[in-house]
Design a protein around this motif. Structure first.
Motif, PDB file in Angstrom:
ATOM      1  N   LYS A  96     -31.889   6.653  11.930  1.00 24.31           N
ATOM      2  CA  LYS A  96     -33.313   6.359  12.090  1.00 24.31           C
ATOM      3  C   LYS A  96     -33.750   6.445  13.550  1.00 24.31           C
ATOM      4  O   LYS A  96     -34.907   6.722  13.852  1.00 24.31           O
ATOM      5  CB  LYS A  96     -33.628   4.961  11.538  1.00 24.31           C
ATOM      6  N   ALA A  97     -32.813   6.200  14.455  1.00 22.56           N
ATOM      7  CA  ALA A  97     -33.140   6.302  15.882  1.00 22.56           C
ATOM      8  C   ALA A  97     -33.331   7.751  16.324  1.00 22.56           C
ATOM      9  O   ALA A  97     -33.946   8.009  17.365  1.00 22.56           O
ATOM     10  CB  ALA A  97     -32.047   5.642  16.715  1.00 22.56           C
TER      11      ALA A  97
ATOM     12  N   MET B  90     -33.439   1.174  20.371  1.00 21.26           N
ATOM     13  CA  MET B  90     -34.483   1.632  19.452  1.00 21.26           C
ATOM     14  C   MET B  90     -35.811   0.941  19.734  1.00 21.26           C
ATOM     15  O   MET B  90     -36.887   1.551  19.584  1.00 21.26           O
ATOM     16  CB  MET B  90     -34.058   1.354  18.007  1.00 21.26           C
TER      17      MET B  90
ATOM     18  N   GLN C 236     -43.458   1.404  17.086  1.00 20.09           N
ATOM     19  CA  GLN C 236     -42.656   2.435  16.428  1.00 20.09           C
ATOM     20  C   GLN C 236     -41.181   2.050  16.432  1.00 20.09           C
ATOM     21  O   GLN C 236     -40.461   2.273  15.449  1.00 20.09           O
ATOM     22  CB  GLN C 236     -42.846   3.780  17.137  1.00 20.09           C
TER      23      GLN C 236
ATOM     24  N   ASP D 258     -38.813   1.589  13.229  1.00 15.78           N
ATOM     25  CA  ASP D 258     -37.528   2.299  13.071  1.00 15.78           C
ATOM     26  C   ASP D 258     -36.395   1.329  12.747  1.00 15.78           C
ATOM     27  O   ASP D 258     -35.525   1.627  11.915  1.00 15.78           O
ATOM     28  CB  ASP D 258     -37.190   3.074  14.347  1.00 15.78           C
TER      29      ASP D 258
ATOM     30  N   ASN E  72     -36.738   0.171   9.167  1.00 10.74           N
ATOM     31  CA  ASN E  72     -36.328   1.263   8.284  1.00 10.74           C
ATOM     32  C   ASN E  72     -34.812   1.418   8.252  1.00 10.74           C
ATOM     33  O   ASN E  72     -34.216   1.691   7.207  1.00 10.74           O
ATOM     34  CB  ASN E  72     -36.966   2.579   8.737  1.00 10.74           C
TER      35      ASN E  72
END
Length: 688
Positions: A224-225, A407, A428, A432, A435
């Motif tokens: 995800k990063a 992140m 954001q 992330d 997520n």
């Protein structure tokens, strides 16, 4: 680089769908139900992080709660049937757009059944071996719903095997003498399987709950990063300009992502989306481009630190430290990977390929500068494991903290550098991280359910079947160690077609690994336990590209637009170099560094093993500097045999120190090299 990719949205969508079905399930609900499973997965990840930091719970509690989360997500995410059901009143069986009431009820009951050992812990402990009526009902129900959950997530193979072993436990007395077993009572079966830590709540589920989850979560957060694209671009910038460069970049990128992902399909979709079109662009046929990606993605599970999540279970079963497992697995894993680099070069040479031009490639230092922060958490993980030698769960937890901090600020820092909104960047980053936590929980469902369901088989074996299985294998192999290894390898491949790597390893490790050691001992041949466990682990991984079921081949062929069966066969041909290594390290434990100390000798063994792997690849591909002649092929096979079995060669020719055999093999390898160089210098050789 992305602008140069040929359009293949349909193939990518198909591969992505296969990956999502494996990791997220088939159901895509709407409305408020859309947030139900992600919320549960988020809570699961937070619970596991709490265990690694401040929350202290009994081991049995941890395993039960871990399984409860997994079962809850399974019955909410996976419909009973994969196909749609048109019959009135039964449409809920295949419902994919909402969560039916029946599945909600089943999810709740399954969760309570998994937590029953926690709810009445003191009472169950006081009734060991004398389960009450409620204990029996809940225990049987737990076995049934667990097998149903396994069927929904990973298919029918594991439930069928577990059901067969369960039936055998009860009907053993009625079997022929060759297969006869004393049998068990219902009370003993339920106590063993559902109410103690010898069955469902056994070592595999414990390792899944304590260690594997954090490593899978680490991999999900890295993804995800944006680390996946960084690894691909970095590999392409380093290797893309060489002959067959995109294939070499695929090997490196999949090795980097496979270290932490532990999933062949995830590797294929993550790296293959970029590398397969580029391989086709420089001249690889679609089938070979897809097969190379399958081979490297499958081999990604061999690479430390995760090794398909099985490294930690191997450590528990063999009763050695995690670092000892990594040490033993290192030479075969890296030799296999280096040989795959060499194989891609041979294929490129045969096809007369070129590399990509400088203009077509990303710039190395620009990529490294823009993504070095992705390397930092991996370095932290390796430091924690190697220098202070902290436990794997603590090492993974600290690496996750570092990654989460990166992140959180990475988008804000980029925004400040390029004149953007830093606050939006922080938002954001939070998005992330959330997520990643959700993805980590959902990715763990298959592993948790597989380890718990495999625990049923392990529990039945420990009821008294272990010695019988050893005798059966001994009878089938007629006491021949080579035939026994072949039977074990074939069984691992066949089981692996329907089981995830971790479950296949647990089953085979319970059934055959002890038998390998015991039967070899009967013949006066010592097989270290770690060698037997790695043997079944390797062949379980190779099942991922074995037709007709290898899902990694289906995902790669969708991207490459090639035939999936032909792709799987080609990938398996590429992976023969990996398949031969387990047979070799059973007889040459130097490859596993068993009893080998120091630094120079392991490096020497590694280098010579690589030469043997290169020679074997050249022999199977019938190509070295050019097409090999029959006598060169025989010489190359001789080199491989000497490098893989130096002790056998030393004994055969009467050399006292078997390490000197390596020099003989190296000399033969140089002879083949010289012969081909001489032929290459003759007029007309290049055209031929």
């Amino acid at each position: 680089m992305a602008k140069d990719l040929p359009a293949n949205h349909e193939g990518f969508d198909t591969a992505q769908r296969l990956k999502e079905e494996e990791e997220l399930g088939l159901r895509r609900p709407q409305g408020w139900q859309l947030w139900l499973v992600p919320s549960i997965a988020l809570c699961w990840s937070l619970f596991q992080l709490s265990l690694a930091s401040w929350l202290l719970l009994d081991t049995t509690y941890v395993r039960a709660i871990h399984l409860a989360f997994a079962l809850l997500i399974v019955f909410l995410s996976y419909p009973t049937l994969r196909r749609d059901v048109r019959l009135p009143g039964l449409r809920w069986l295949g419902e994919k757009h909402k969560i039916p009431l029946m599945d909600m009820l089943l999810a709740l009951l399954a969760t309570l059944a998994a937590l029953y050992i926690v709810i009445d812990y003191a009472g169950i402990a006081g009734r060991v071996g004398r389960p009450s009526q409620l204990d029996l009902v809940v225990g049987i129900f737990l076995v049934v719903v667990l097998l149903e959950a396994a069927r929904r997530v990973i298919g029918p193979a594991l439930p069928v095997i577990a059901a067969a072993f369960t039936g055998y436990a009860f009907f053993g007395p009625y079997m022929p003498d060759f297969l006869a077993f004393k049998g068990v009572s219902l009370a003993r079966y339920v106590s063993q399987i559902s109410l103690t830590t010898e069955g469902i709540y056994g070592i595999p589920l414990g390792v899944s709950a304590r260690i594997v989850f954090l490593f899978v979560l680490f991999g999900a957060l890295l993804d995800k990063a944006g680390a996946g694209k960084f690894f691909i671009d970095l590999a392409m910038s380093l290797l893309g300009r060489y002959r067959g460069g995109p294939a070499k970049a695929a090997v490196l990128a999949s090795g980097l992502t496979g270290m932490v992902s532990g999933s062949s399909i995830a590797n294929v979709v993550t790296t293959g989306t970029f590398t397969i079109p580029l391989m086709k662009k420089v001249g690889y046929p679609a089938k070979k481009a897809a097969a190379i990606e399958v081979a490297v993605s499958t081999n990604g599970q061999l690479m430390p630190p995760i090794m398909g999540a099985a490294a930690f279970i191997i450590a528990e079963y063999v009763n050695v430290s995690y670092l000892e497992v990594v040490k033993a697995a290192a030479i075969p894993a890296f030799a296999s990977y280096f040989a795959l680099f060499f194989l891609t070069h041979l294929e490129a040479s045969k096809l007369g390929m070129r590399g990509l031009t400088k203009a077509e490639l990303p710039q190395f230092f620009a990529i490294l500068r823009g993504g070095f922060h992705f390397v930092v958490p991996i370095l932290v993980l390796l430091y924690e494991l190697i220098i202070p030698r902290h436990s794997p769960d603590l090492a993974a937890y600290r690496a996750i903290l570092v990654l989460a901090a990166i992140m959180l600020v990475q988008h804000a820092v980029k925004a400040l550098m390029f004149g953007g909104n830093a606050l939006q960047g922080v938002k954001q980053g939070v998005f992330d991280i959330l997520n990643g936590l959700i993805s980590g929980g959902r990715n763990m469902v298959a592993v948790a359910v597989a380890t718990a369901a495999a625990g049923i088989i392990v529990g039945v074996v420990t009821l008294g079947l272990g010695g019988l299985i050893t005798n059966i294998i001994d009878t089938l192999s007629r006491g021949n160690i080579f035939l026994m290894l072949l039977i074990t390898a074939m069984a691992s491949l066949i089981l692996g077609m329907g089981l995830p790597t971790t479950a296949n390893y647990i089953v085979m490790a319970s059934l055959t690994a002890p038998a390998l050691v015991t039967i070899a001992g009967w013949q006066g041949f010592e097989v270290p336990l770690i060698a037997a466990h790695l043997f079944v682990f390797y062949f379980g991984i190779l099942a991922d590209d074995t037709p007709p079921v290898g899902l990694a081949a289906y995902a790669a062929s969708a991207i490459a637009r090639s035939d999936p069966i032909a792709t799987g066969l080609q990938a398996f041909m590429y992976d023969i170099r990996t398949a031969v290594l387990p047979f070799m390290f059973i007889f040459n434990t130097d490859m596993l560094l068993v009893g080998v100390e120091g630094y120079l000798l392991p490096l020497y063994i590694f280098a010579m093993t690589c030469v043997g792997a290169f020679a074997f690849v050249s022999a199977t591909q019938a190509w070295f500097l050019m097409r090999t002649r029959w006598y060169e092929l025989l010489l190359l096979l001789g080199v491989a045999l000497i490098m893989f079995r130096p002790g056998f060669f030393a004994h055969f020719v009467g050399i006292d120190n078997h390490y000197l055999s390596y020099l003989v093999g190296l000399a033969l390898y140089l002879v083949v090299f010289a012969l081909q160089r001489l032929r290459a210098g003759k007029p007309g050789a290049a055209a031929a």
